[in-house]
Design a protein around this motif. Structure first.
Motif, PDB file in Angstrom:
ATOM      1  N   PHE A   1       0.841  -1.202   0.000  1.00  0.00           N
ATOM      2  CA  PHE A   1       0.000   0.000   0.000  1.00  0.00           C
ATOM      3  C   PHE A   1       0.876   1.251   0.000  1.00  0.00           C
ATOM      4  O   PHE A   1       0.673   2.173  -0.799  1.00  0.00           O
ATOM      5  CB  PHE A   1      -0.907  -0.035   1.235  1.00  0.00           C
ATOM      6  N   LEU A   2       1.879   1.283   0.861  1.00  0.00           N
ATOM      7  CA  LEU A   2       2.768   2.449   0.933  1.00  0.00           C
ATOM      8  C   LEU A   2       3.472   2.687  -0.400  1.00  0.00           C
ATOM      9  O   LEU A   2       3.636   3.815  -0.844  1.00  0.00           O
ATOM     10  CB  LEU A   2       3.821   2.261   2.036  1.00  0.00           C
TER      11      LEU A   2
ATOM     12  N   VAL B   1       0.814   8.586   2.472  1.00  0.00           N
ATOM     13  CA  VAL B   1       0.249   7.242   2.595  1.00  0.00           C
ATOM     14  C   VAL B   1       0.494   6.738   4.020  1.00  0.00           C
ATOM     15  O   VAL B   1       1.603   6.828   4.536  1.00  0.00           O
ATOM     16  CB  VAL B   1       0.845   6.265   1.555  1.00  0.00           C
ATOM     17  N   TYR B   2      -0.568   6.227   4.643  1.00  0.00           N
ATOM     18  CA  TYR B   2      -0.534   5.860   6.055  1.00  0.00           C
ATOM     19  C   TYR B   2      -0.768   4.368   6.252  1.00  0.00           C
ATOM     20  O   TYR B   2      -1.518   3.749   5.496  1.00  0.00           O
ATOM     21  CB  TYR B   2      -1.672   6.552   6.805  1.00  0.00           C
ATOM     22  N   VAL B   3      -0.187   3.846   7.313  1.00  0.00           N
ATOM     23  CA  VAL B   3      -0.589   2.540   7.837  1.00  0.00           C
ATOM     24  C   VAL B   3      -1.122   2.773   9.251  1.00  0.00           C
ATOM     25  O   VAL B   3      -0.459   3.416  10.080  1.00  0.00           O
ATOM     26  CB  VAL B   3       0.590   1.548   7.906  1.00  0.00           C
ATOM     27  N   ASN B   4      -2.331   2.309   9.487  1.00  0.00           N
ATOM     28  CA  ASN B   4      -2.911   2.327  10.838  1.00  0.00           C
ATOM     29  C   ASN B   4      -2.926   3.711  11.504  1.00  0.00           C
ATOM     30  O   ASN B   4      -2.535   3.856  12.672  1.00  0.00           O
ATOM     31  CB  ASN B   4      -2.190   1.318  11.753  1.00  0.00           C
ATOM     32  N   ALA B   5      -3.340   4.722  10.745  1.00  0.00           N
ATOM     33  CA  ALA B   5      -3.522   6.051  11.337  1.00  0.00           C
ATOM     34  C   ALA B   5      -4.548   6.818  10.508  1.00  0.00           C
ATOM     35  O   ALA B   5      -4.819   6.484   9.349  1.00  0.00           O
ATOM     36  CB  ALA B   5      -2.201   6.814  11.388  1.00  0.00           C
TER      37      ALA B   5
END
Lengths: 415, 415
Positions: free
Chosen positions: A353-354, A362-366
């Motif tokens: 995804f990133l 681009v975010y993970v878990n935020a």
């Protein structure tokens, strides 16, 4: 054109003086302006009252009148904004690198002001102060063209800024306001290449599109955000729900708010009921595809247009996908390259995804709501760029600069 | 529009694949292309012959026909150019910085490809190879629109590149050529915002101006250079003469050649006779102001227009000034923000010139001819930017990239 040419010429001249000012001098100028705003609070509020009365008379809607209105608290906050900018490091003059070439030339890349920055904005008089302060701190002259609804407020604020600059021995042409608020003059300003080095539109999608379509001056496109949250198969669903609700409802009218939820099919049955319940507690209208509708009955049908829409409101679209490939394709096809977040515990999907999502942040878990100059630690922000040239994402002081190569020789000629 | 839309869409799709390729894979693709160019030398020269014959039939002037012509040596040099690009470091994927915010979000700024780059150029088929290789190395797809004079050469070269990419398992849509060379299609390409992230014109002033005036796609303006040499009062005049002659005559047709000499009045009587004699040995035509004319009798009168002209020829304008302030004002008023040099032994004047001259490259005691990606040590160059946004001065691989913020969280929401 006459007003534009005169002010353009003066701004260009001032920009050469500004580019040579020390940080100490620039901060002295900013301090004088902050003090003058507080001192002239009454005069600003009086001028602003004319704008507010006109707006109400013309039936302009409440939220816009609210943005236009200045009171003692808001003026104090404008002055505080300047004080904060004074505290920031001045990026100008830093040599990013310098190296010696085989022929003994020493070549360095130095950070310098852009020159003259044009800003076209709408009816928010706080932008007048904010844009001036950011440009001044970075040694740029600025030409402002605010909306006609705020003209009386802007004229008074500019008068106060200019007087304060003069009192601090700074060039008052560091800032100017285009007093002719006609559309024609705005269009002419977009073609003022002789004097403007860059044009930054601040406002709604219509304004930004008009500037992009008509400007021959280089533009930094800001602010439209059709942001997604993708809830992956291996997501912590409680976390996903909290992030979704925050990104959608904490402040729905801003560009980094979430406009669309993408859910992996394997968790849709479990996640959608809890997510929709939480969103409904905030009065969010939900539209979705057939699968979403079959899981939560009172979701309305989403059109293709819905998936491309930045609602800026208590509304969200929902799309159920088969896998992360479909999620990435759907987001890259419909997003505005602003901010996107995946909720997952899966390492490979987080990394994909990133890497594969095309967006400024681009975010993970935020929550996507963090895309902003203050949250990123820049201390200030002139806007959020959604283009790829020059600046991408939140723009702080550094994004209001360019570079020049400085080269020290001792007689080198080229063979 | 159909050709543009189809190729735009394919390029966009390919750009997502390219952005994820490893450096090893990209270099493998480049190597396959370099080999294929050498292997298909005959076919390229055959196709090129059609273009050259057409050009001669249409009475196109000799220097342009020369630029258009490909022979075995030039094809070898194109392949060598690719080999050099293979050797360069790949900038993609570098995280410029990463920091941890107080709320535990880890925010990093990562270098990523721009996406799809459009290049509009004239009748130089070597640009076709060169632009492809630089874009491919940086993970960008490229859409090329070359001049109609080179269409047969370009079609053949593109066919060879695409076949080589396929043989190396790379997406052949990494590169495409717009086959419709009409002006209308070029104008439509300037408005292909849906697919193009940036447009770079490479060619003469007319082409660049047309792109700046008509493009809604973000443009990087390249190449026009009205460059000055300022000979200060305390200059080493022998050094000044050598640098002047080099900057003017070593290759007069390029953008970093000197077009105008500015001389301090106190040394004009000594310097101008020796400088003009040296320039005349290279058959340089000299025009100047009244003071210059009174010192060297056969200088012709310069108009204001002369001081704004990029001759790209064996011609130079001369201006005598009273002091460094007048020199700086004259240069900033007339230059094209490309490259400027002061010849001086005076510390303060050197510092002032470097700081106060508004240009991509400012020199002390060296020829302006060094402004170029190879001389600056970038190993390659796609052009020289004379604008301030995104890139200024020689553009290497790094200038064909943008950044994206990557943010790692563990459930953060905004208060």
């Amino acid at each position: 054109m006459e007003e534009l040419n005169i002010k353009g010429q003066r701004a260009k001249k001032a920009s050469y003086v500004l580019s040579g000012l020390s940080s100490i001098d620039k901060n002295k100028g900013l301090k004088a302006v902050a003090d003058a705003l507080l001192l002239n609070e009454k005069a600003i509020i009086e001028a602003n009252k004319i704008d507010v009365l006109n707006a109400e008379k013309n039936g302009i809607k409440g939220s816009l009148v609210d943005r236009l209105t200045l009171d003692s608290k808001r003026i104090k906050s404008m002055a505080e904004g300047i004080e904060q900018i004074i505290q920031l490091d001045d990026p100008i003059g830093e040599v990013m690198w310098m190296k010696k070439r085989p022929n003994d030339l020493e070549i360095g890349k130095k950070i310098v002001p852009l020159g003259v920055i044009g800003i076209i904005y709408e009816a928010r008089p706080n932008v007048t102060v904010d844009a001036f302060a950011l440009c001044f701190k970075t040694g740029n002259a600025v030409i402002l063209r605010g909306g006609k609804e705020a003209i009386n407020s802007n004229l008074k604020i500019i008068e106060i800024i200019k007087n304060a600059l003069v009192s601090a021995d700074m060039p008052s042409d560091a800032v100017s306001l285009i007093e002719d608020t006609s559309r024609e003059t705005a269009t002419n300003m977009m073609r003022l290449n002789e004097y403007l080095d860059v044009l930054i539109p601040r406002g709604g999608a219509g304004l930004i599109q008009a500037v992009v379509n008509n400007s021959t001056v280089p533009v930094i496109e800001t602010g439209v955000g059709n942001c997604h949250i993708f809830v992956d198969k291996e997501a912590n669903l409680e976390m996903a729900k909290d992030i979704l609700v925050n990104a959608k409802t904490q402040r729905p009218g801003v560009c980094n708010a979430c406009e669309s939820l993408v859910v992996h099919g394997d968790v849709a049955k479990e996640f959608l009921p809890m997510a929709c319940k939480a969103l409904r507690e905030h009065n969010v209208t939900i539209v979705g595809d057939n699968i979403a509708k079959s899981i939560v009955t009172d979701i309305e049908e989403a059109s293709e247009e819905d998936y491309r829409t930045e609602y800026l409101d208590y509304k969200i679209s929902v799309k159920v996908v088969n896998d992360i490939d479909e999620a990435i394709n759907h987001i890259n096809k419909n997003n505005t390259k602003h901010s996107e977040s995946i909720i997952t515990e899966n390492y490979t999907n987080a990394r994909r995804f990133l890497n594969e999502i095309d967006a400024a942040a681009v975010y993970v878990n935020a929550s996507t709501r963090f895309t902003d100059g203050f949250e990123f630690g820049f201390g200030a922000e002139i806007g959020i760029s959604t283009q790829k040239l020059h600046a991408r994402g939140p723009m702080g002081l550094r994004e209001l600069t360019t570079t020049k190569y400085v080269i020290y020789g001792n007689g080198q000629v080229r063979n």
